[in-house]
Design a protein around this motif. Sequence first.
Motif, mmCIF file in Angstrom:
data_model
loop_
_atom_site.group_PDB
_atom_site.id
_atom_site.type_symbol
_atom_site.label_atom_id
_atom_site.label_comp_id
_atom_site.label_asym_id
_atom_site.label_seq_id
_atom_site.Cartn_x
_atom_site.Cartn_y
_atom_site.Cartn_z
ATOM 1 N N PRO A 192 12.912 -56.514 12.629
ATOM 2 C CA PRO A 192 11.634 -57.034 13.118
ATOM 3 C C PRO A 192 10.827 -56.016 13.915
ATOM 4 C CG PRO A 192 13.435 -57.862 14.471
ATOM 5 C CD PRO A 192 14.072 -57.100 13.334
ATOM 6 N N ASN A 193 9.530 -56.233 13.954
ATOM 7 C CA ASN A 193 8.652 -55.347 14.729
ATOM 8 C C ASN A 193 9.022 -55.345 16.207
ATOM 9 O OD1 ASN A 193 7.106 -54.357 12.618
ATOM 10 N ND2 ASN A 193 5.730 -56.120 12.662
ATOM 11 N N ASP A 194 9.544 -56.470 16.710
ATOM 12 C CA ASP A 194 9.959 -56.540 18.114
ATOM 13 C C ASP A 194 10.973 -55.449 18.432
ATOM 14 O OD1 ASP A 194 8.337 -58.634 18.614
ATOM 15 O OD2 ASP A 194 9.916 -60.066 19.141
ATOM 16 N N TYR A 195 11.885 -55.196 17.492
ATOM 17 C CA TYR A 195 12.886 -54.157 17.725
ATOM 18 C C TYR A 195 12.193 -52.804 17.861
ATOM 19 C CZ TYR A 195 16.894 -51.094 17.279
ATOM 20 O OH TYR A 195 17.834 -50.116 17.532
ATOM 21 N N LYS A 196 11.271 -52.524 16.945
ATOM 22 C CA LYS A 196 10.588 -51.227 16.967
ATOM 23 C C LYS A 196 9.766 -51.048 18.239
ATOM 24 C CE LYS A 196 10.312 -51.172 11.919
ATOM 25 N NZ LYS A 196 9.437 -51.039 10.730
ATOM 26 N N GLN A 197 9.147 -52.135 18.703
ATOM 27 C CA GLN A 197 8.329 -52.044 19.917
ATOM 28 C C GLN A 197 9.177 -51.776 21.152
ATOM 29 O OE1 GLN A 197 6.244 -55.778 19.812
ATOM 30 N NE2 GLN A 197 4.897 -55.142 18.137
ATOM 31 N N LEU A 198 10.436 -52.218 21.129
ATOM 32 C CA LEU A 198 11.326 -52.027 22.271
ATOM 33 C C LEU A 198 12.229 -50.799 22.121
ATOM 34 C CD1 LEU A 198 12.407 -55.744 22.894
ATOM 35 C CD2 LEU A 198 10.929 -54.346 24.356
ATOM 36 N N CYS A 199 12.076 -50.076 21.016
ATOM 37 C CA CYS A 199 12.954 -48.932 20.751
ATOM 38 C C CYS A 199 12.378 -47.668 21.374
ATOM 39 C CB CYS A 199 13.146 -48.751 19.250
ATOM 40 S SG CYS A 199 14.299 -47.426 18.856
ATOM 41 N N ALA A 200 13.035 -47.186 22.419
ATOM 42 C CA ALA A 200 12.554 -46.000 23.140
ATOM 43 C C ALA A 200 12.766 -44.714 22.348
ATOM 44 C CB ALA A 200 13.274 -45.899 24.487
ATOM 45 N N THR A 201 13.551 -44.767 21.282
ATOM 46 C CA THR A 201 13.827 -43.573 20.478
ATOM 47 C C THR A 201 12.609 -43.140 19.671
ATOM 48 O OG1 THR A 201 16.135 -44.291 20.293
ATOM 49 C CG2 THR A 201 15.393 -42.601 18.750
ATOM 50 N N LEU A 202 11.818 -44.110 19.208
ATOM 51 C CA LEU A 202 10.703 -43.799 18.316
ATOM 52 C C LEU A 202 9.648 -42.951 19.036
ATOM 53 C CD1 LEU A 202 10.254 -47.145 16.360
ATOM 54 C CD2 LEU A 202 11.542 -45.107 15.717
ATOM 55 N N GLY A 203 9.165 -41.942 18.311
ATOM 56 C CA GLY A 203 8.152 -41.040 18.862
ATOM 57 C C GLY A 203 8.721 -39.887 19.659
#
Length: 275
Positions: A216-227
Amino acid sequence: MTRTNKNHTLSESENIMNKTELEKNLKTDYLGKPLIYTDCVDSTNNEIKRLAQKGYPTGTTVIAEKQTSGKGRLGRVWNSPVGTGLWFSFLLRPHTDFSQISGITLAAGLGVCRAVRSFTGLDAEIKWPNDIIIGNKKICGILVETAAETDKLKYAVVGIGINVNTRVFPDEIKEKATSLIIENKYSAINRTKLFKEILFHTEKCIDDYLKNPVIPNDYKQLCATLGRNISVRRGKNVINGIASDISENGDLIATDENHNKILINSGEVTVQGIY
């Protein structure tokens, strides 16, 4: 739930966990049913595996006040001091292919992260795949172990260790680890209530994933690894890149220095700025 009052110190009765209070008013359909509480065990993951072999059902949960051989990822030992944290594991017997275990792992991380944010008001985030962090330090590790027959998942054991009211860490991890009480400005956290919140959110996230196996997008929004810049060690090789996305089945997608996309589903991932 509301945040614990500033500088609140739990009474002795509030700080002690017991089976009756842990089971009372559980909002889950199956997690924690049955619930097994023990003062001390080698590892809650090991205990769940022993119970799985005896035929215990999905949702069986073991929580311990102390682990003598707590497990972390990649064979590490998890520090589990008595009276300070939540050390527990639960059994899943989902009717799903083994390929979906990565998604179940990420769903468990999302559930814990949501619960911590809801219960404490702290800005917890996820370090892919399922460590929970606050700032740049780790508060929670999740270890998923599986048993399979051919390509079918026989069962999965989800082990969760959370530093709740830990005030001091051993020298070897004090630069990387933190706890909820430290991040909560030394206001103590009721472990029993937090445990129930985690089971509720984690069950929902796992169920949602099994019904619709997409991260889910919620996971991506809370994932500090991205970026962030990352390094991945695979044997003797090190791959450097920028984490850009997460695939539908839970792989981390990174772009290397040659603008090639890489899929990462295993290996030791180092994230710039996070322990």
